[in-house]
Write an enzyme that holds these catalytic residues in place. Structure first.
Site, PDB file in Angstrom:
ATOM      1  N   ARG A   6     -11.077  -3.795  -2.125  1.00 49.26           N
ATOM      2  CA  ARG A   6      -9.962  -4.747  -2.110  1.00 49.26           C
ATOM      3  C   ARG A   6     -10.398  -6.192  -1.877  1.00 49.26           C
ATOM      4  O   ARG A   6      -9.599  -7.105  -1.970  1.00 49.26           O
ATOM      5  CB  ARG A   6      -8.961  -4.340  -1.016  1.00 49.26           C
ATOM      6  N   LEU A  24      -0.937   6.732   4.151  1.00 51.48           N
ATOM      7  CA  LEU A  24      -1.030   5.557   3.264  1.00 51.48           C
ATOM      8  C   LEU A  24      -2.259   4.722   3.606  1.00 51.48           C
ATOM      9  O   LEU A  24      -2.284   3.509   3.380  1.00 51.48           O
ATOM     10  CB  LEU A  24       0.241   4.707   3.401  1.00 51.48           C
ATOM     11  N   ASP A  53       4.328  -1.043   0.646  1.00 53.93           N
ATOM     12  CA  ASP A  53       3.248  -1.178   1.634  1.00 53.93           C
ATOM     13  C   ASP A  53       3.448  -2.362   2.585  1.00 53.93           C
ATOM     14  O   ASP A  53       2.542  -2.701   3.353  1.00 53.93           O
ATOM     15  CB  ASP A  53       1.905  -1.339   0.903  1.00 53.93           C
ATOM     16  N   ARG A  70       0.659  -5.464  -4.380  1.00 53.68           N
ATOM     17  CA  ARG A  70       0.865  -6.047  -3.048  1.00 53.68           C
ATOM     18  C   ARG A  70       0.884  -7.581  -3.065  1.00 53.68           C
ATOM     19  O   ARG A  70       1.121  -8.205  -2.035  1.00 53.68           O
ATOM     20  CB  ARG A  70      -0.213  -5.537  -2.079  1.00 53.68           C
ATOM     21  N   CYS A  81      -3.403  -2.690  10.865  1.00 49.49           N
ATOM     22  CA  CYS A  81      -2.632  -3.058   9.667  1.00 49.49           C
ATOM     23  C   CYS A  81      -1.205  -3.486   9.985  1.00 49.49           C
ATOM     24  O   CYS A  81      -0.575  -4.222   9.222  1.00 49.49           O
ATOM     25  CB  CYS A  81      -2.530  -1.876   8.706  1.00 49.49           C
ATOM     26  N   HIS A 102     -11.013  -0.194   3.886  1.00 44.71           N
ATOM     27  CA  HIS A 102     -11.188  -1.534   4.464  1.00 44.71           C
ATOM     28  C   HIS A 102     -12.284  -1.513   5.523  1.00 44.71           C
ATOM     29  O   HIS A 102     -12.505  -0.503   6.181  1.00 44.71           O
ATOM     30  CB  HIS A 102      -9.884  -1.998   5.141  1.00 44.71           C
ATOM     31  N   LEU A 158       0.783   2.998  -1.590  1.00 41.76           N
ATOM     32  CA  LEU A 158      -0.538   3.295  -2.151  1.00 41.76           C
ATOM     33  C   LEU A 158      -1.299   4.256  -1.249  1.00 41.76           C
ATOM     34  O   LEU A 158      -1.186   4.184  -0.027  1.00 41.76           O
ATOM     35  CB  LEU A 158      -1.346   1.995  -2.275  1.00 41.76           C
ATOM     36  N   GLU A 213      -0.916  -7.006   8.084  1.00 38.01           N
ATOM     37  CA  GLU A 213      -2.210  -7.647   8.346  1.00 38.01           C
ATOM     38  C   GLU A 213      -2.928  -8.078   7.063  1.00 38.01           C
ATOM     39  O   GLU A 213      -3.659  -9.074   7.058  1.00 38.01           O
ATOM     40  CB  GLU A 213      -3.120  -6.697   9.136  1.00 38.01           C
ATOM     41  N   ASP A 214      -2.715  -7.351   5.987  1.00 38.24           N
ATOM     42  CA  ASP A 214      -3.428  -7.662   4.747  1.00 38.24           C
ATOM     43  C   ASP A 214      -2.980  -8.968   4.105  1.00 38.24           C
ATOM     44  O   ASP A 214      -3.667  -9.506   3.241  1.00 38.24           O
ATOM     45  CB  ASP A 214      -3.277  -6.515   3.743  1.00 38.24           C
TER      46      ASP A 214
END
Length: 260
Positions: free
Chosen positions: A137, A249, A66, A91, A255, A168, A24, A71-72
């Site tokens: 997000r 990205l 991704d 994701r 991340c 973010h 993404l 971390e997400d």
């Protein structure tokens, strides 16, 4: 007394996959080069290991472009881990892939069940509170559900707002130590860091704000010399790591790992 917000014994990373070319991106600034990304990722992992921390390196996931941005998927706190619920539909599956690893490392693993969404890139943990930035997000319902979970563990959560056009919250800030935050001027201007000591990225070097403090090092994206120099002059041991491919990205230093 260790500081759980930047003194870590473990990190989890995931190798980038060939599918990264389909990752993404908010705007197209070029296709990532896998070989270059792998080289930078190896430098990143080696730097974490140099601190004496154990780094758990998970294999690449071809079906999730991704997935290198681990971390997400979760928030790791001393008391337990919380599996996130990403705002990007493609994701969602990454969280299920990460969960077994964290269940091996933690006795208490909780989940954001929804309907809200929240991603780890919007969460900054400081000694006194957990700051969560609402963004494209992360929504109000996701923040509220996380607040309820972490209050069980004695943490105070404060909702703040990520500037428009910034993916973010942590795209624009990072923790340097117990009372110091590195931030862009635009984010600091919102007043969200009142009571903290704030160091600003140099003009035109806003992307350097996504750095991480990991034990003795501050890992910074390479290519932002004035910010790196400012941090060195402030007494931090800076390691510059190429972020040219992750940046394509919308990814950065924070991340690429879960730290606890």
């Amino acid at each position: 007394m260790t500081d759980p917000t930047y003194e870590f014994t473990r990190a989890v990373t995931r190798r980038p996959s060939a599918g990264i070319v389909n990752g993404l991106r908010a705007e197209d600034i070029g296709t990532p080069d896998l070989a270059k990304m792998e080289e930078a990722h190896a430098h990143y992992v080696a730097t974490l290991k140099k601190t004496g921390a154990e780094v758990i390196e998970l294999p690449a996931l071809e079906e999730y472009p991704d997935a290198v941005f681990v971390e997400d998927t979760a928030l790791c706190l001393p008391q337990g881990a919380v599996m996130m619920r990403p705002g990007a539909p493609t994701r969602m599956g990454e969280v299920a892939e990460m969960e077994p690893t964290l269940r091996r490392l933690y006795d208490d693993v909780r989940r954001i069940e929804g309907p809200g969404h929240i991603e780890g890139g919007d969460i900054l943990v400081t000694v006194r509170e957990i700051l969560v930035g609402r963004s494209d997000r992360t929504d109000a319902a996701g923040v509220a559900e996380l607040a309820e979970i972490v209050s069980d563990w004695g943490h105070k959560l404060r909702e703040v707002f990520t500037p428009p056009g910034v993916l973010h919250f942590k795209t624009d800030c990072s923790l340097l130590d117990g009372e110091t935050i590195l931030a862009t001027k635009r984010l600091d201007a919102s007043g969200c860091f009142e009571g903290y000591r704030v160091l600003h990225t140099a003009e035109g070097e806003e992307a350097a704000a996504n750095s991480i403090r990991f034990n003795q090092f501050v890992l910074c994206p390479a290519g932002f010399p004035r910010t790196a120099e400012m941090l060195s002059n402030a007494g931090y041991e800076v390691v510059q790591i190429s972020n040219s491919e992750c940046a394509k990205l919308d990814g950065g230093m924070s991340c690429l790992s879960l730290r606890f």
